[in-house]
Design an enzyme around this catalytic site. Structure first.
Site: not given
Ligand code: TEU
Length: 535
Positions: A250, A319-320
């Protein structure tokens, strides 16, 4: 073709999937209870968001022990049981690997704060500037300063995310050795690979001040640097390649040239990558402010990635992200089901490994909270604080946060019409969307025309089609709301036409209909609202 190219991945966000012991949190025994549903959907791989012990400053993405299971999810025995039960159903499991940072409650950080010689350099510590100021001007992904002062150590530590997520120091070879141990531990348990969290920011090349930017100031000093490429290659050649497994990275703000390097099979770094471009067609200021969706722009972006990389990780939700039916579909509108099906046609007809996020297969929508106080997501809460600083009025702040909050995807899975949507007997950690009586698994399992059954059909259709698995991608045309593309293998091809709009559009195609989301049998020059056809 490698097995992970043929299969479909199903992402589970464990705390919202299925509670089995009435504590309002999803757990591993709950996942086991629902394995047959995942099998029936046609998925062959499960990606588990973090289940490791965590103080939950960022819902498990702040890990305090990489070799354990958080008691709220169950025990290591439950985990081993899950791997076994999944395997019986020919489903393999990948874990979330969060190695840019740990929790500040991890033993390494606790020892590092005390300057224990073994751990003193596990994190990125710097003294205050002579005037007491922070070591540089960086800001993090959660709209906060990237440095926090630690009283015990008497120094600042760097954190690109929450202050309870200190960044590991990848200039220290011991840290890389620790990661290898983590990989081996899980691979030896039968894990089939990893989803690697924010993997392109591991190596901080320098700690110089960043160029002016509203958020993530300093990015140019750590985004996809040579050091990160080296580490990924080392993890792959020394550990991962010894097992039958794959990785999906990711990446934060990655562009195509960077992605090509990260995914080039000859460089032996990652197998595929998640990027965000295609979900930001109608967004500005990263994702926080909305603008009109343009199918033409969307097709350009899809084409860029489809033609730019050998193999893509295809996803519309995680989930984001907001729920896709609320984002590019009709939400709870009259075309809810039809638009959800149209989006699934997109997901399963472009080239790559598809990832389905829990609840996507029944068309779950964005949450229906009415007030910021109901939210849990640290990112949403921080963006609200930042917008307050800029004097943005409350109703506008709420409008933007409502569209972009990560909690949109985090409400519990809606299994049936019983209390709490069948997720839990007790009050869930985050409320269930109030539309659960209309949108749930039980209803859709019984309805042959449901979104769920359409997903099953699409997954099967993809599995049976060498054109969809291997064929080249070519864009055909697009206008404001509709688009078409072709997949070609040798002399055979499939054309996919999708309408993302509320109105009918002209459709200049002819041919035998292989699949339609409205049961169409003949093309007649127009495409209905949110219609999808494959010819
Ligand atoms: O997300 C990484 C990330 O790039 C996030 O900041 C993203 O841009 C944002 O959540 C989009 O809304 C990963 C995980 O998927 C996230 O759940 C974590 O909070 C994050 O890393 C930190 O580990």
């Amino acid at each position: 073709m490698q097995w992970w190219k043929e299969k479909v991945v199903y992402q589970i966000y464990p705390r919202s999937f299925q509670d089995s012991n009435g504590d309002g949190f999803g757990d591993i025994p709950g996942i086991i209870l629902r394995l047959d549903k995942i099998k029936a959907l046609g998925a062959g791989i499960i990606w588990l968001s973090p289940l490791y012990p965590s103080p939950d400053a960022d819902n498990g993405y702040d890990i305090s022990n990489y070799l354990g299971i958080d008691p709220k999810y169950g025990t290591m025995e439950d985990m081993e049981n899950l791997i076994k039960e999944a395997s019986k159903r020919d489903i393999r499991i990948i874990m979330d690997l969060v190695i840019n940072h740990t929790s500040d409650e991890h033993e390494w950080f606790q020892k590092s704060r005390k300057r224990d010689p073994e751990y003193a350099d596990y994190y990125i510590w710097r003294p205050a500037k002579p005037d007491g100021g922070k070591p540089n001007n960086w800001t993090g992904f959660f709209m906060e300063d990237a440095w926090t002062w630690d009283e015990k150590r008497g120094e600042y530590y760097l954190h690109l995310f929450h202050r309870k997520q200190p960044d590991l120091n990848y200039h220290n070879p011991k840290v890389i050795e620790e990661v290898k141990k983590i990989l081996k531990f899980w691979l030896d348990k039968g894990i089939a690979g990893f989803r690697c969290d924010v993997i392109n920011v591991l190596y901080k090349e320098s700690l110089a001040d960043g160029k002016p930017r509203l958020v993530v100031r300093g990015l140019e000093h750590y985004k996809t640097r040579e050091g990160t490429h080296r580490i990924l290659n080392e993890l792959r050649t020394e550990v991962l390649e010894k097992y039958d497994c794959f990785t999906v990275g990711e990446s934060a703000m990655v562009d195509l040239p960077e992605a090509k390097l990260l995914c080039d099979a000859n460089r032996r770094e990652l197998d595929m990558l998640f990027y965000f471009d295609h979900l930001e067609v109608d967004r500005c200021v990263a994702k926080y402010i909305s603008k009109a969706f343009r199918a033409k722009k969307f097709l350009e972006i899809i084409t860029k990635w489809q033609q730019g990389l050998e193999w893509n990780a295809i996803y519309l939700e995680n989930h984001d992200q907001p729920r896709i039916v609320s984002h590019y579909g009709d939400g709870m509108g009259k075309y809810h089901a039809r638009s959800a099906k149209m989006l699934s046609v997109l997901e399963f007809t472009i080239k790559g490994t598809p990832y389905v996020y829990q609840g996507q297969e029944i068309g779950m929508t964005n949450f229906d909270f009415t007030d910021l106080s109901q939210l849990n997501d640290v990112e949403s809460l921080n963006i609200d604080k930042l917008m307050q600083k800029f004097k943005i009025p409350k109703n506008l702040r709420w409008k933007w946060i409502k569209e972009s909050s990560r909690d949109n995807a985090r409400t519990p899975v809606q299994w049936d019409a019983t209390n709490n949507g069948g997720f839990s007997d007790e009050k869930p950690w985050l409320p269930v969307n109030s539309n659960y009586k209309k949108i749930n698994y039980a209803i859709q399992e019984k309805d042959s025309e449901s979104i769920l059954n359409f997903y099953r059909k699409m997954i099967e259709f993809r599995a049976q089609s060498d054109i969809l698995l291997e064929g080249e991608f070519t864009p055909l045309w697009a206008n404001k709301k509709a688009l078409a593309y072709k997949r070609t293998l040798k002399e055979r091809s499939l054309t996919v036409i999708l309408n993302f709009g509320h109105r009918p559009v002209k459709c200049p195609h002819e041919g035998e209909i292989k699949l339609s989301n409205i049961g169409r049998v003949r093309l007649n020059g127009t495409l209905a609202p949110y219609e999808a056809v494959i010819i």
